[in-house]
Design a protein around this motif. Structure first.
Motif, PDB file in Angstrom:
ATOM      1  N   ASP A  91       0.832  -1.203   0.000  1.00 24.07           N
ATOM      2  CA  ASP A  91       0.000   0.000   0.000  1.00 24.07           C
ATOM      3  C   ASP A  91       0.867   1.255   0.000  1.00 24.07           C
ATOM      4  O   ASP A  91       1.917   1.299   0.664  1.00 24.07           O
ATOM      5  CB  ASP A  91      -0.908   0.011   1.230  1.00 24.07           C
ATOM      6  CG  ASP A  91      -2.126  -0.878   1.013  1.00 24.07           C
ATOM      7  OD1 ASP A  91      -2.337  -1.335  -0.131  1.00 24.07           O
ATOM      8  OD2 ASP A  91      -2.864  -1.119   1.980  1.00 24.07           O
ATOM      9  N   HIS A 127     -10.829  -5.518   9.724  1.00 27.22           N
ATOM     10  CA  HIS A 127     -10.282  -4.305  10.361  1.00 27.22           C
ATOM     11  C   HIS A 127     -11.013  -4.002  11.655  1.00 27.22           C
ATOM     12  O   HIS A 127     -10.397  -3.698  12.678  1.00 27.22           O
ATOM     13  CB  HIS A 127     -10.418  -3.096   9.421  1.00 27.22           C
ATOM     14  CG  HIS A 127      -9.467  -3.146   8.270  1.00 27.22           C
ATOM     15  ND1 HIS A 127      -9.660  -2.465   7.099  1.00 27.22           N
ATOM     16  CD2 HIS A 127      -8.305  -3.821   8.110  1.00 27.22           C
ATOM     17  CE1 HIS A 127      -8.661  -2.703   6.267  1.00 27.22           C
ATOM     18  NE2 HIS A 127      -7.837  -3.535   6.860  1.00 27.22           N
ATOM     19  N   ARG A 153      -2.444 -10.593   4.102  1.00 26.59           N
ATOM     20  CA  ARG A 153      -1.373  -9.778   4.694  1.00 26.59           C
ATOM     21  C   ARG A 153      -1.791  -9.129   6.007  1.00 26.59           C
ATOM     22  O   ARG A 153      -0.953  -8.792   6.829  1.00 26.59           O
ATOM     23  CB  ARG A 153      -0.941  -8.701   3.699  1.00 26.59           C
ATOM     24  CG  ARG A 153      -0.154  -9.324   2.557  1.00 26.59           C
ATOM     25  CD  ARG A 153       0.672  -8.317   1.855  1.00 26.59           C
ATOM     26  NE  ARG A 153      -0.183  -7.457   1.057  1.00 26.59           N
ATOM     27  CZ  ARG A 153       0.247  -6.762   0.018  1.00 26.59           C
ATOM     28  NH1 ARG A 153       1.498  -6.825  -0.329  1.00 26.59           N
ATOM     29  NH2 ARG A 153      -0.561  -6.011  -0.660  1.00 26.59           N
ATOM     30  N   GLU A 154      -3.078  -8.926   6.155  1.00 27.16           N
ATOM     31  CA  GLU A 154      -3.512  -8.182   7.346  1.00 27.16           C
ATOM     32  C   GLU A 154      -3.913  -9.076   8.515  1.00 27.16           C
ATOM     33  O   GLU A 154      -4.307  -8.582   9.563  1.00 27.16           O
ATOM     34  CB  GLU A 154      -4.655  -7.253   6.959  1.00 27.16           C
ATOM     35  CG  GLU A 154      -4.146  -6.195   5.997  1.00 27.16           C
ATOM     36  CD  GLU A 154      -5.014  -4.967   5.941  1.00 27.16           C
ATOM     37  OE1 GLU A 154      -5.757  -4.711   6.899  1.00 27.16           O
ATOM     38  OE2 GLU A 154      -4.947  -4.280   4.919  1.00 27.16           O
ATOM     39  N   THR A 155      -3.861 -10.382   8.320  1.00 28.19           N
ATOM     40  CA  THR A 155      -4.194 -11.274   9.427  1.00 28.19           C
ATOM     41  C   THR A 155      -2.921 -11.628  10.201  1.00 28.19           C
ATOM     42  O   THR A 155      -1.814 -11.544   9.676  1.00 28.19           O
ATOM     43  CB  THR A 155      -4.858 -12.564   8.891  1.00 28.19           C
ATOM     44  OG1 THR A 155      -4.140 -12.998   7.744  1.00 28.19           O
ATOM     45  CG2 THR A 155      -6.296 -12.330   8.520  1.00 28.19           C
ATOM     46  N   ASP A 156      -3.109 -12.045  11.475  1.00 30.86           N
ATOM     47  CA  ASP A 156      -1.948 -12.392  12.300  1.00 30.86           C
ATOM     48  C   ASP A 156      -1.405 -13.772  11.932  1.00 30.86           C
ATOM     49  O   ASP A 156      -0.228 -14.059  12.113  1.00 30.86           O
ATOM     50  CB  ASP A 156      -2.351 -12.403  13.785  1.00 30.86           C
ATOM     51  CG  ASP A 156      -2.895 -11.052  14.232  1.00 30.86           C
ATOM     52  OD1 ASP A 156      -2.219 -10.049  13.976  1.00 30.86           O
ATOM     53  OD2 ASP A 156      -3.998 -10.997  14.810  1.00 30.86           O
ATOM     54  N   LYS A 189     -10.066  -6.437  14.367  1.00 29.69           N
ATOM     55  CA  LYS A 189      -8.690  -6.222  14.831  1.00 29.69           C
ATOM     56  C   LYS A 189      -8.609  -4.986  15.717  1.00 29.69           C
ATOM     57  O   LYS A 189      -7.960  -4.989  16.753  1.00 29.69           O
ATOM     58  CB  LYS A 189      -7.743  -6.074  13.637  1.00 29.69           C
ATOM     59  CG  LYS A 189      -7.324  -7.424  13.073  1.00 29.69           C
ATOM     60  CD  LYS A 189      -6.332  -7.279  11.959  1.00 29.69           C
ATOM     61  CE  LYS A 189      -4.937  -6.929  12.462  1.00 29.69           C
ATOM     62  NZ  LYS A 189      -3.954  -6.893  11.374  1.00 29.69           N
ATOM     63  N   SER A 216      -4.627  -8.958   0.118  1.00 24.54           N
ATOM     64  CA  SER A 216      -4.739  -7.955   1.186  1.00 24.54           C
ATOM     65  C   SER A 216      -5.140  -8.597   2.515  1.00 24.54           C
ATOM     66  O   SER A 216      -4.552  -8.294   3.560  1.00 24.54           O
ATOM     67  CB  SER A 216      -5.758  -6.895   0.800  1.00 24.54           C
ATOM     68  OG  SER A 216      -5.361  -6.272  -0.377  1.00 24.54           O
ATOM     69  N   LEU A 251     -12.677  -7.523   4.259  1.00 24.83           N
ATOM     70  CA  LEU A 251     -11.522  -6.769   4.748  1.00 24.83           C
ATOM     71  C   LEU A 251     -11.967  -5.756   5.810  1.00 24.83           C
ATOM     72  O   LEU A 251     -11.324  -5.612   6.858  1.00 24.83           O
ATOM     73  CB  LEU A 251     -10.860  -6.059   3.559  1.00 24.83           C
ATOM     74  CG  LEU A 251      -9.490  -5.455   3.755  1.00 24.83           C
ATOM     75  CD1 LEU A 251      -8.489  -6.494   4.245  1.00 24.83           C
ATOM     76  CD2 LEU A 251      -8.982  -4.851   2.446  1.00 24.83           C
TER      77      LEU A 251
END
Ligand code: F6R
Length: 609
Positions: A209, A362, A384-387, A365, A381, A358
């Motif tokens: 991003d 968010h 990439r944004e998950t733990d 999280k 995306s 997504l």
């Protein structure tokens, strides 16, 4: 949804751009366009409808020989499906053209500002606003103008920009929408999806991003929108060309239904140790502490992925004894969800780019949930944004109607449920039993696929009916929802899925003479109850098609048509029961004369909320 392909190098690029667009057709679109710099001047051609319409227009003009250009397929959001609204959009004063995936959320304010500066807009799109903004900020350096414009923008974008004043430069950028730069020999192919790149090169850079890349035939420079240099991450694309080609099948959906035994074998490989009664999931291995703390699971997804998530809800409660709730990510996001200590969110998504999912992720999280992904597209995306998470490994899904991703999602959720169950109370013996059964799923799906002709014949009998019901209970209630969704999205038949017991609370009023009702009536805890529900439909003139367990002769007294699936423990039965429903939907669409891989109004990856 929209598709992007762009080229800069030493070869005439028109043909490459059109071929790239054809590779992206599966994503769903309603118009197409391209821009090439030809003899120092920008040439833009657009057409509503298929890429072939664009090709016809280009042919009528005569081929461009320019070596820098870009092309786009648009799925309308802001403004109707017209030539004017199709991309590329231009700033004619400077000679800039831009293509864009995503949404510029503050476009209205930017438009007012630009109108005050004297800009006149031709289209109703948010994208034209961005093209004009770059033009407004242009002071002889395209890269700088793009960076400056993107600093003013809120929303999501993957963009490519060219300018006739800098005829060898392509500037690309992303935030929230995927974009990959394929690196060839003195040439670069940029696309929103690896399938448009892989026949040219397998070396590629994936943008993060806010990254901006300035590309010329001599090389590239990566920076942020604030002009901070970024070290590029160059990787080898895993995609094989044969995975994105039809290979003898008539449609991608058909190919992917038949691929399920293979895709599930890939999904299970190295992860199930039936002998020891344990599941090995590399993506969870480093998160033992967080996983031990999990007391509640929320599953967020949309569409087919939500149906898989709903099966996941049953699996987590049944096999791991963890309270679980699956829901539309779009609803989860806005209902002020309660996230207590020990809550894990699992985002389930084939593409990993679904905007609603997504946004739900968010939200969870932000409220402190531990985030897991069950995703097919590596590096997407959501991934990439998950733990932590577990990839499906079912290969690229090109068919707009999701099939092999669904069975892959259910398979992965089953493995996660067993993994968590074993960390709590489940014995190795119990796990061994289920893993042995799980291992038999691919071969059992192969057996179902041999009945393809019989399933087609049953479908043919009823596919002129405009209203269908899909009914199931327990684990197969979500399977019924999935059967109904598959039928409606490609054959445009109205279909309702629901729990079989719910029918008598209202929907039974719909049943009239000859209405097809598909019951999932495999052997299990609620078999007798399902038989009663079948009788309620028959008594009112409905035609019953039952999906039943092999060797069940008794069911023939209740159902006019029976499609058999092999016996399997109930928690694993959705992976088998869904296959005849996928084939019925496929055949109904083909018999009714629809283009299965390009269903009307649908997009493969829905990147708007
Ligand atoms: C239906 C279908 C859609 C997707 C949904 C979520 O066949 O494909 O319902 O399942 O748009 O997409 P992903 O899984 O990419 O998040």
């Amino acid at each position: 949804m929209c598709g992007i392909v762009a080229y800069v190098g030493n070869k005439p690029c028109q043909q490459l751009l059109i071929e790239g667009l054809k590779r992206l057709e599966y994503r769903g679109y309603d118009s197409a366009g391209c821009a090439v710099i030809q003899d120092g001047a920008l040439r833009v051609v657009k057409a509503v409808g298929r890429v072939s319409n664009l090709e016809d227009r280009l042919e009528a003009i005569g081929s461009f020989t320019g070596t820098i250009g870009m092309a786009h397929t648009r799925w309308a959001t802001h403004g109707g499906v017209t030539d004017v609204n199709a991309h590329p959009h231009t700033d004619d004063k400077v000679g800039i053209a831009l293509i864009h995936n995503g949404i510029i959320e503050n476009y209205a304010a930017l438009k007012t500002y630009l109108e005050e500066k004297g800009h006149v807009f031709k289209s109703q799109t948010d994208t034209e606003v961005l093209a004009m903004l770059i033009g407004e900020l242009y002071e002889g350096d395209l890269e700088k103008a793009v960076q400056a414009a993107l600093r003013e923008v809120t929303g999501a974008y993957a963009i490519c920009v060219i300018c006739e004043k800098e005829p060898s430069t392509l500037v690309v950028a992303r935030k929230g929408s995927p974009l990959i730069v394929g690196i060839g020999n003195g040439e670069y192919i940029v696309a929103s999806d690896a399938s448009a790149i892989v026949s040219h090169t397998t070396q590629a850079m994936t943008l993060a991003d806010y990254n901006v890349v300035k590309i010329t035939p001599q090389g590239f420079r990566t920076s942020t929108i604030h002009d901070v240099p970024v070290t590029p991450k160059i990787e080898q694309l895993e995609l094989e060309l044969q995975e994105i080609e039809l290979g003898g099948y008539r449609h991608f959906m058909q190919k992917e239904i038949f691929e399920q035994p293979k895709s599930l074998r890939n999904c299970f490989r190295g992860r199930c140790d039936a002998k020891e009664g344990r599941v090995i999931l590399g993506g969870l291995a480093d998160h033992a502490k967080e996983l031990n703390k999990v007391r509640r699971i929320s599953l967020a997804a949309q569409g087919t992925a939500l149906h898989a998530a709903m099966i996941g809800q049953y699996l987590f409660e049944d096999l791991a004894k963890i309270p679980a709730r699956a829901e539309y990510a779009s609803e989860f996001r806005y209902r002020n969800p309660i996230i207590e200590d020990g809550t894990a969110i699992i985002a389930v998504s084939q593409s990993g780019e679904t905007a609603d999912t997504l946004a739900g992720l968010h939200e969870a999280k932000e409220r402190g949930a531990f985030a897991l992904g069950v995703i097919n597209v590596v590096g997407s995306s959501i991934a990439r944004e998950t733990d932590a998470g577990v990839y499906l490994r079912v290969g690229p899904e090109i068919g707009v109607a999701s099939t092999k991703a669904f069975t892959g999602q259910v398979a992965v959720l089953t493995m996660i449920a067993l993994y968590l169950g074993r960390r709590r109370f489940m014995s190795a013996e119990q796990c061994t039993e289920l893993l042995t059964a799980l291992d038999s799923v691919p071969e059992k799906i192969e057996r179902i696929l041999t009945q393809d002709a019989a399933i087609r014949a049953v479908t043919q009998k009823y596919c002129d009916r405009e209203n269908w019901l899909f009914l199931g209970r327990g684990y197969n209630y979500p399977t019924a929802l999935e059967g109904a969704l598959k039928l409606k999205e490609i054959s445009y038949i109205h279909a309702e899925g629901m729990p079989a017991a719910e029918m008598k609370h209202g929907p039974i009023a719909l049943i009239n003479e000859g209405m097809p009702a598909v019951f999932i009536a495999n052997k299990g805890r609620q078999y007798e109850k399902v038989l009663s529900n079948i009788q309620e439909v028959r008594a009112r003139g409905g035609h019953v098609i039952a999906v039943a367990t092999e060797c069940d002769e008794h069911i023939k007294r209740y159902a006019e048509d029976v499609l058999y699936i092999p016996d399997i423990p109930e928690p694993l039965s959705p992976m088998l029961a869904v296959v005849p429903l996928q084939l019925m939907a496929y055949h109904a669409a083909v018999i009714r004369g629809h283009d299965v891989d390009k269903p009307r109004n649908l997009a493969k990856s829905v990147t708007v909320e």
